[in-house]
Design an enzyme around this catalytic site. Sequence first.
Site, PDB file in Angstrom:
ATOM      1  N   LYS A  80       0.993  -1.598   0.003  1.00  0.00           N
ATOM      2  CA  LYS A  80      -0.034   0.426   0.327  1.00  0.00           C
ATOM      3  C   LYS A  80       1.154   1.427   0.392  1.00  0.00           C
ATOM      4  O   LYS A  80       0.507   2.501  -0.868  1.00  0.00           O
ATOM      5  CB  LYS A  80      -0.936   0.017   1.433  1.00  0.00           C
ATOM      6  CG  LYS A  80      -2.218  -0.933   1.457  1.00  0.00           C
ATOM      7  CD  LYS A  80      -3.516  -1.140   2.521  1.00  0.00           C
ATOM      8  CE  LYS A  80      -4.312  -1.861   2.035  1.00  0.00           C
ATOM      9  NZ  LYS A  80      -5.519  -1.464   2.692  1.00  0.00           N
TER      10      LYS A  80
ATOM     11  N   LYS B 140      -5.470 -10.146  -6.246  1.00  0.00           N
ATOM     12  CA  LYS B 140      -6.337 -10.348  -5.544  1.00  0.00           C
ATOM     13  C   LYS B 140      -7.293  -9.416  -5.324  1.00  0.00           C
ATOM     14  O   LYS B 140      -7.436  -7.976  -5.245  1.00  0.00           O
ATOM     15  CB  LYS B 140      -5.710 -10.023  -3.708  1.00  0.00           C
ATOM     16  CG  LYS B 140      -6.673 -10.499  -2.879  1.00  0.00           C
ATOM     17  CD  LYS B 140      -5.701 -10.058  -1.308  1.00  0.00           C
ATOM     18  CE  LYS B 140      -6.078  -8.766  -0.765  1.00  0.00           C
ATOM     19  NZ  LYS B 140      -5.457  -7.573  -0.150  1.00  0.00           N
TER      20      LYS B 140
ATOM     21  N   LYS C   4     -11.225  -3.941  -3.342  1.00  0.00           N
ATOM     22  CA  LYS C   4     -12.606  -2.378  -3.682  1.00  0.00           C
ATOM     23  C   LYS C   4     -11.397  -1.906  -4.007  1.00  0.00           C
ATOM     24  O   LYS C   4     -12.376  -0.750  -5.439  1.00  0.00           O
ATOM     25  CB  LYS C   4     -12.649  -1.983  -2.425  1.00  0.00           C
ATOM     26  CG  LYS C   4     -13.233  -2.896  -1.194  1.00  0.00           C
ATOM     27  CD  LYS C   4     -13.276  -2.534   0.140  1.00  0.00           C
ATOM     28  CE  LYS C   4     -13.364  -3.490   1.147  1.00  0.00           C
ATOM     29  NZ  LYS C   4     -13.152  -2.870   2.245  1.00  0.00           N
TER      30      LYS C   4
HETATM   31  P1  TYM Z   1     -10.115  -5.361   4.173  1.00  0.00           P
HETATM   32  O1  TYM Z   1     -11.660  -4.837   4.912  1.00  0.00           O
HETATM   33  O2  TYM Z   1      -9.278  -5.352   3.454  1.00  0.00           O
HETATM   34  O3  TYM Z   1     -11.467  -7.166   3.978  1.00  0.00           O
HETATM   35  C1  TYM Z   1     -11.973  -7.473   5.129  1.00  0.00           C
HETATM   36  C2  TYM Z   1     -12.217  -8.804   5.103  1.00  0.00           C
HETATM   37  O4  TYM Z   1     -12.422  -9.643   3.479  1.00  0.00           O
HETATM   38  C3  TYM Z   1     -11.061 -10.735   2.928  1.00  0.00           C
HETATM   39  N1  TYM Z   1     -10.520  -9.895   2.043  1.00  0.00           N
HETATM   40  C4  TYM Z   1     -10.402 -11.211   0.777  1.00  0.00           C
HETATM   41  N2  TYM Z   1     -10.610 -12.629   1.368  1.00  0.00           N
HETATM   42  C5  TYM Z   1     -10.422 -13.703   0.570  1.00  0.00           C
HETATM   43  N3  TYM Z   1     -10.303 -12.949  -1.046  1.00  0.00           N
HETATM   44  C6  TYM Z   1     -10.097 -11.237  -0.928  1.00  0.00           C
HETATM   45  N4  TYM Z   1      -9.682 -11.233  -2.120  1.00  0.00           N
HETATM   46  C7  TYM Z   1     -10.182 -10.505  -0.336  1.00  0.00           C
HETATM   47  N5  TYM Z   1      -9.872  -8.976   0.033  1.00  0.00           N
HETATM   48  C8  TYM Z   1     -10.452  -8.960   0.887  1.00  0.00           C
HETATM   49  C9  TYM Z   1      -9.839  -9.617   4.331  1.00  0.00           C
HETATM   50  O5  TYM Z   1      -9.100 -11.190   4.214  1.00  0.00           O
HETATM   51  C10 TYM Z   1     -10.611  -9.526   6.051  1.00  0.00           C
HETATM   52  O6  TYM Z   1     -10.824 -10.452   6.184  1.00  0.00           O
HETATM   53  N6  TYM Z   1      -7.009  -5.144   8.437  1.00  0.00           N
HETATM   54  C11 TYM Z   1      -8.067  -5.486   8.074  1.00  0.00           C
HETATM   55  C12 TYM Z   1      -9.385  -5.211   8.750  1.00  0.00           C
HETATM   56  C13 TYM Z   1      -9.648  -5.765  10.584  1.00  0.00           C
HETATM   57  C14 TYM Z   1      -9.471  -6.679  11.221  1.00  0.00           C
HETATM   58  C15 TYM Z   1      -9.120  -6.231  12.575  1.00  0.00           C
HETATM   59  C16 TYM Z   1     -10.329  -8.095  10.838  1.00  0.00           C
HETATM   60  C17 TYM Z   1      -9.386  -4.245  11.146  1.00  0.00           C
HETATM   61  N7  TYM Z   1      -9.120  -4.748  12.638  1.00  0.00           N
HETATM   62  C18 TYM Z   1      -9.610  -7.194  13.636  1.00  0.00           C
HETATM   63  C19 TYM Z   1     -10.522  -9.168  11.619  1.00  0.00           C
HETATM   64  C20 TYM Z   1      -9.885  -8.228  13.161  1.00  0.00           C
HETATM   65  C21 TYM Z   1      -8.653  -5.441   6.520  1.00  0.00           C
HETATM   66  O7  TYM Z   1      -7.969  -4.525   6.332  1.00  0.00           O
HETATM   67  O8  TYM Z   1      -9.730  -5.947   5.641  1.00  0.00           O
END
Ligand code: TYM
Length: 338
Positions: free
Chosen positions: A114, A203, A206
């Site tokens: 990022k 991957k 968004k």
């Molecule tokens: P974020 O918002 O990027 O994504 C949310 C969840 O979706 C999963 N994910 C995917 N899984 C499979 N294939 C993909 N292409 C894909 N894109 C996203 C992510 O693995 C995630 O589970 N840091 C985290 C958010 C967060 C969090 C937490 C998660 C903040 N605090 C505490 C768990 C516990 C994030 O940016 O997810």
Amino acid sequence: MSLKKTVLSAVQPTNLLHIGNYLGAIKNWIPYQDEYDCLFFAVDLHSITVKQDPAELHENTYRSIATYIACGIDPKKATLFVQSQVPQHLELAWVLTCQSSIGELSRMTQYKDKSQKHGDRIPTGLFVYPVLMAADILLYRTHVVPVGDDQKQHLELTRDLAERMNNAYAEQKGGPDLFVVPEPMIQKSGGARIMSLQDPTFKMSKSDPTPGGCVFLTDSDKEIEKKFKRAVTDSGTEVKAEGQSEGIQSLISIQSAFLNESYDAVLSRYIGKQYGYLKVDTANIAIEKIRPIREKTEEILKDRSYLDSILKAGALAARGRAEKMMNEVYKRVGFVRE
Ligand code: TYM
């Protein structure tokens, strides 16, 4: 204190949620609701590590929570809330920041990816982001964190920080640990890492710059169909028994995740068939699964007072627990309390 084990997870309310978020995360939260103490929330504090339009962030935060409910999360069973309404996340993040090192944070691959987009003005928030995520998890004595594969490294850091804090602030020999060391739960088949339909080496995300690469949970039936029909495969024509290109593997994985079937079970149905069948079937399966989520999300979004009441109750419950934990943390750290 609840005797049930705690499950916690979250999604950033940036942009719209997509099938990667659903198949990699939200869908896997649902089975925990009956047997575990569950907390699911929208991590708006994480969102502002990169530039956000305030009106869109506001709207998308409601939309995220509405989507969780539409996907099958029951607000009567799980605690649903918005991260910024529980200020203790930030308090614990500071204490953990003081236990983390610049070296370990520099090694986070998501930070490296990022930060590349920001030239020489890398936001500091992007750097300390994984520490805030660790705070989210440790604050509630979480046992299990169901996430996609891309969060694995952040979970490892969380575990390291928990152990470091437990050692640094052990109350007395043999006394209870300050934090639970959490386990990640990453899907074994299909959904752990959903790839972009336009570039299956990346991957699904968004912020995918290629139109059509990302299938949103808000997409219409027609849009979903179009995206799958145009999915990038390879120059071949028929599905082979092995040695598939990334594009074909990705379509099989999506289907297997939607249907809860193994990769091999899905593959076996297509060996020797033209790619077109795989694309059309995967599109139809996605359409049937996404439609009810899309329709229910829109319905829930119309009732703001319902959503506000859920969020209010969720924040109240989460704050109560978080406050207790922070009292214990501050006490162990040696701060003078009122
Ligand atoms: P974020 O918002 O990027 O994504 C949310 C969840 O979706 C999963 N994910 C995917 N899984 C499979 N294939 C993909 N292409 C894909 N894109 C996203 C992510 O693995 C995630 O589970 N840091 C985290 C958010 C967060 C969090 C937490 C998660 C903040 N605090 C505490 C768990 C516990 C994030 O940016 O997810």
